[in-house]
Design a protein around this motif. Structure first.
Motif, PDB file in Angstrom:
ATOM      1  N   ARG A   1       0.848  -1.188   0.000  1.00  0.00           N
ATOM      2  CA  ARG A   1       0.000   0.000   0.000  1.00  0.00           C
ATOM      3  C   ARG A   1       0.884   1.239   0.000  1.00  0.00           C
ATOM      4  NH1 ARG A   1      -4.989  -1.398   4.213  1.00  0.00           N
ATOM      5  NH2 ARG A   1      -5.484  -3.439   3.293  1.00  0.00           N
ATOM      6  N   ALA A   2       0.426   2.265  -0.691  1.00  0.00           N
ATOM      7  CA  ALA A   2       1.173   3.527  -0.754  1.00  0.00           C
ATOM      8  C   ALA A   2       0.214   4.695  -0.610  1.00  0.00           C
ATOM      9  CB  ALA A   2       1.939   3.631  -2.069  1.00  0.00           C
ATOM     10  N   VAL A   3       0.631   5.677   0.184  1.00  0.00           N
ATOM     11  CA  VAL A   3      -0.124   6.917   0.353  1.00  0.00           C
ATOM     12  C   VAL A   3       0.828   8.072   0.063  1.00  0.00           C
ATOM     13  CG1 VAL A   3      -1.432   8.390   1.924  1.00  0.00           C
ATOM     14  CG2 VAL A   3      -1.617   5.897   2.109  1.00  0.00           C
ATOM     15  N   VAL A   4       0.416   8.973  -0.823  1.00  0.00           N
ATOM     16  CA  VAL A   4       1.218  10.153  -1.150  1.00  0.00           C
ATOM     17  C   VAL A   4       0.393  11.380  -0.786  1.00  0.00           C
ATOM     18  CG1 VAL A   4       2.338  11.480  -2.971  1.00  0.00           C
ATOM     19  CG2 VAL A   4       2.442   8.980  -3.010  1.00  0.00           C
ATOM     20  N   GLU A   5       0.962  12.220   0.064  1.00  0.00           N
ATOM     21  CA  GLU A   5       0.277  13.437   0.523  1.00  0.00           C
ATOM     22  C   GLU A   5       1.137  14.644   0.180  1.00  0.00           C
ATOM     23  OE1 GLU A   5      -1.853  15.156   4.602  1.00  0.00           O
ATOM     24  OE2 GLU A   5      -0.529  13.416   4.686  1.00  0.00           O
ATOM     25  N   ILE A   6       0.518  15.682  -0.357  1.00  0.00           N
ATOM     26  CA  ILE A   6       1.221  16.917  -0.698  1.00  0.00           C
ATOM     27  C   ILE A   6       0.560  18.074   0.033  1.00  0.00           C
ATOM     28  CG2 ILE A   6       1.903  18.493  -2.550  1.00  0.00           C
ATOM     29  CD1 ILE A   6       1.811  16.165  -4.483  1.00  0.00           C
ATOM     30  N   VAL A   7       1.364  18.810   0.797  1.00  0.00           N
ATOM     31  CA  VAL A   7       0.876  19.945   1.577  1.00  0.00           C
ATOM     32  C   VAL A   7       1.653  21.185   1.164  1.00  0.00           C
ATOM     33  CG1 VAL A   7       0.624  20.913   3.901  1.00  0.00           C
ATOM     34  CG2 VAL A   7       0.248  18.467   3.519  1.00  0.00           C
ATOM     35  N   SER A   8       0.959  22.310   1.041  1.00  0.00           N
ATOM     36  CA  SER A   8       1.625  23.569   0.735  1.00  0.00           C
ATOM     37  C   SER A   8       2.401  24.038   1.964  1.00  0.00           C
ATOM     38  CB  SER A   8       0.597  24.628   0.333  1.00  0.00           C
ATOM     39  OG  SER A   8       1.202  25.910   0.301  1.00  0.00           O
ATOM     40  N   ALA A   9       3.714  24.216   1.801  1.00  0.00           N
ATOM     41  CA  ALA A   9       4.526  24.707   2.912  1.00  0.00           C
ATOM     42  C   ALA A   9       4.239  26.173   3.198  1.00  0.00           C
ATOM     43  CB  ALA A   9       6.011  24.508   2.606  1.00  0.00           C
ATOM     44  N   ASP A  10       3.679  26.883   2.221  1.00  0.00           N
ATOM     45  CA  ASP A  10       3.389  28.306   2.405  1.00  0.00           C
ATOM     46  C   ASP A  10       2.123  28.534   3.220  1.00  0.00           C
ATOM     47  OD1 ASP A  10       5.623  29.021   0.799  1.00  0.00           O
ATOM     48  OD2 ASP A  10       4.435  28.637  -0.996  1.00  0.00           O
ATOM     49  N   SER A  11       1.079  27.738   2.934  1.00  0.00           N
ATOM     50  CA  SER A  11      -0.212  27.967   3.600  1.00  0.00           C
ATOM     51  C   SER A  11      -0.611  26.855   4.557  1.00  0.00           C
ATOM     52  CB  SER A  11      -1.316  28.121   2.538  1.00  0.00           C
ATOM     53  OG  SER A  11      -1.493  26.904   1.833  1.00  0.00           O
ATOM     54  N   GLY A  12       0.038  25.704   4.470  1.00  0.00           N
ATOM     55  CA  GLY A  12      -0.357  24.567   5.288  1.00  0.00           C
ATOM     56  C   GLY A  12      -1.564  23.834   4.736  1.00  0.00           C
ATOM     57  N   ARG A  13      -2.029  24.225   3.560  1.00  0.00           N
ATOM     58  CA  ARG A  13      -3.207  23.616   2.949  1.00  0.00           C
ATOM     59  C   ARG A  13      -2.850  22.277   2.314  1.00  0.00           C
ATOM     60  NH1 ARG A  13      -6.006  25.871  -2.581  1.00  0.00           N
ATOM     61  NH2 ARG A  13      -7.840  24.505  -2.636  1.00  0.00           N
ATOM     62  N   GLU A  14      -3.696  21.282   2.529  1.00  0.00           N
ATOM     63  CA  GLU A  14      -3.489  19.994   1.875  1.00  0.00           C
ATOM     64  C   GLU A  14      -3.855  20.133   0.406  1.00  0.00           C
ATOM     65  OE1 GLU A  14      -5.997  16.082   1.897  1.00  0.00           O
ATOM     66  OE2 GLU A  14      -4.626  15.962   3.603  1.00  0.00           O
ATOM     67  N   LEU A  15      -2.903  19.838  -0.471  1.00  0.00           N
ATOM     68  CA  LEU A  15      -3.127  19.950  -1.901  1.00  0.00           C
ATOM     69  C   LEU A  15      -3.561  18.633  -2.530  1.00  0.00           C
ATOM     70  CD1 LEU A  15      -0.026  22.142  -2.873  1.00  0.00           C
ATOM     71  CD2 LEU A  15      -2.375  22.904  -2.446  1.00  0.00           C
ATOM     72  N   ALA A  16      -3.112  17.530  -1.956  1.00  0.00           N
ATOM     73  CA  ALA A  16      -3.462  16.235  -2.545  1.00  0.00           C
ATOM     74  C   ALA A  16      -3.219  15.123  -1.544  1.00  0.00           C
ATOM     75  CB  ALA A  16      -2.651  15.978  -3.809  1.00  0.00           C
ATOM     76  N   LYS A  17      -4.021  14.068  -1.679  1.00  0.00           N
ATOM     77  CA  LYS A  17      -3.798  12.847  -0.909  1.00  0.00           C
ATOM     78  C   LYS A  17      -4.284  11.688  -1.762  1.00  0.00           C
ATOM     79  CE  LYS A  17      -4.102  10.883   3.705  1.00  0.00           C
ATOM     80  NZ  LYS A  17      -4.604  11.117   5.086  1.00  0.00           N
ATOM     81  N   ALA A  18      -3.330  10.914  -2.268  1.00  0.00           N
ATOM     82  CA  ALA A  18      -3.657   9.801  -3.152  1.00  0.00           C
ATOM     83  C   ALA A  18      -3.172   8.506  -2.520  1.00  0.00           C
ATOM     84  CB  ALA A  18      -3.018  10.002  -4.528  1.00  0.00           C
ATOM     85  N   ARG A  19      -3.909   7.448  -2.778  1.00  0.00           N
ATOM     86  CA  ARG A  19      -3.523   6.156  -2.216  1.00  0.00           C
ATOM     87  C   ARG A  19      -3.833   5.039  -3.199  1.00  0.00           C
ATOM     88  NH1 ARG A  19      -5.940   6.065   3.181  1.00  0.00           N
ATOM     89  NH2 ARG A  19      -6.061   8.301   2.982  1.00  0.00           N
ATOM     90  N   GLY A  20      -3.138   3.939  -3.015  1.00  0.00           N
ATOM     91  CA  GLY A  20      -3.377   2.780  -3.866  1.00  0.00           C
ATOM     92  C   GLY A  20      -2.815   1.543  -3.213  1.00  0.00           C
ATOM     93  N   SER A  21      -3.224   0.386  -3.709  1.00  0.00           N
ATOM     94  CA  SER A  21      -2.743  -0.878  -3.155  1.00  0.00           C
ATOM     95  C   SER A  21      -2.682  -1.924  -4.257  1.00  0.00           C
ATOM     96  CB  SER A  21      -3.656  -1.346  -2.022  1.00  0.00           C
ATOM     97  OG  SER A  21      -4.966  -1.598  -2.500  1.00  0.00           O
ATOM     98  N   ARG A  22      -1.813  -2.888  -4.050  1.00  0.00           N
ATOM     99  CA  ARG A  22      -1.691  -4.022  -4.970  1.00  0.00           C
ATOM    100  C   ARG A  22      -1.407  -5.274  -4.157  1.00  0.00           C
ATOM    101  NH1 ARG A  22      -1.104  -2.689 -10.505  1.00  0.00           N
ATOM    102  NH2 ARG A  22      -0.379  -4.802 -10.912  1.00  0.00           N
ATOM    103  N   ARG A  23      -1.884  -6.402  -4.668  1.00  0.00           N
ATOM    104  CA  ARG A  23      -1.658  -7.690  -4.000  1.00  0.00           C
ATOM    105  C   ARG A  23      -1.183  -8.700  -5.035  1.00  0.00           C
ATOM    106  NH1 ARG A  23      -6.409 -10.475  -0.623  1.00  0.00           N
ATOM    107  NH2 ARG A  23      -5.785  -8.827   0.811  1.00  0.00           N
ATOM    108  N   LYS A  24      -0.239  -9.541  -4.592  1.00  0.00           N
ATOM    109  CA  LYS A  24       0.274 -10.558  -5.498  1.00  0.00           C
ATOM    110  C   LYS A  24       0.649 -11.808  -4.708  1.00  0.00           C
ATOM    111  CE  LYS A  24       3.660 -11.242  -9.197  1.00  0.00           C
ATOM    112  NZ  LYS A  24       4.812 -10.655  -9.921  1.00  0.00           N
ATOM    113  N   PRO A  25       0.138 -12.964  -5.101  1.00  0.00           N
ATOM    114  CA  PRO A  25       0.546 -14.203  -4.434  1.00  0.00           C
ATOM    115  C   PRO A  25       1.886 -14.679  -4.978  1.00  0.00           C
ATOM    116  CG  PRO A  25      -1.091 -14.679  -6.109  1.00  0.00           C
ATOM    117  CD  PRO A  25      -0.924 -13.190  -6.100  1.00  0.00           C
TER     118      PRO A  25
END
Length: 205
Positions: A123-147
């Motif tokens: 699983r991966a989560v990528v979050e981007i926050v503006s360092a200037d305003s502290g506003r959350e610009l993006a939050k994306a996530r995804g997952s993969r499974r493999k036997p």
């Protein structure tokens, strides 16, 4: 305004928002890896993520030795819930985006099959926050499974397939929230305007 014109205007604005983004943005990249058993280091994932962001055109601030103490302090501030202090440190590092990449990997034995075969989850989560305003610009996530074989054999390949998609989604979301900079008028446009007091072609009709 008819629907076709509205749709065309939306596409135009979307193109302007994407133009120059993420070029011109500077990001501090933080990576956390939670894999049990531990088979991948944060440095490995950081290098992979940095290359992917670089492909997107985002400049990653590479800390030197003197700045690593600030990064350690920032991690402590985040752990204590001091998001404001963490963003201030990001600005000191010369970044206007604070990008966090969190990766989690787990393996579970497949019941009824030979020993050594697992269901491996990434699983991966990528979050981007503006360092200037502290506003959350993006939050994306995804997952993969493999036997297959264990976490050590599967996790790198799973992340190679997973991270590009999640990072691309996060960058797109962040760029959609970056203000569109006004376009400068072309010089020839000024030359085409009639001088003050001059008769226009419409007046002569």
């Amino acid at each position: 305004m008819n629907r076709l014109l509205t749709f065309a205007l939306t596409l135009c604005l979307s193109g302007l928002a994407a133009a120059g983004c993420p070029q011109g943005q500077r990001a501090q990249l933080r990576v956390e890896v939670d894999a049990r058993p531990r088979v991948l280091s944060a440095t490995d994932v950081r290098d992979q993520a940095a290359d992917l962001f670089d492909d997107q055109g985002l400049a990653i601030v590479q800390p030197d030795v003197a700045q690593r103490a600030l990064l350690r302090r920032q991690k402590e501030l985040i752990a204590m819930g001091d998001a404001v202090g963490a963003l201030e440190l990001a600005r000191k590092l010369g970044a206007n985006w604070l990008v966090s990449v969190r990766v989690k990997g787990r393996q579970r034995p497949i019941q009824g099959l030979a020993a050594g075969l697992y269901n491996v989850d990434a699983r991966a989560v990528v979050e981007i926050v503006s360092a200037d305003s502290g506003r959350e610009l993006a939050k994306a996530r995804g997952s993969r499974r493999k036997p297959g074989l264990g976490l050590g054999a599967q996790l790198p390949a799973l992340l190679e397939a997973l991270l590009p998609r999640v990072i691309d989604q996060a960058v797109r979301e962040a760029c959609a929230k970056v203000p569109v900079r006004p376009q400068e008028a072309a010089p020839e446009a000024d030359e085409a305007m009639p001088a003050a007091g001059a008769a226009s072609p419409v007046d002569s009709l």
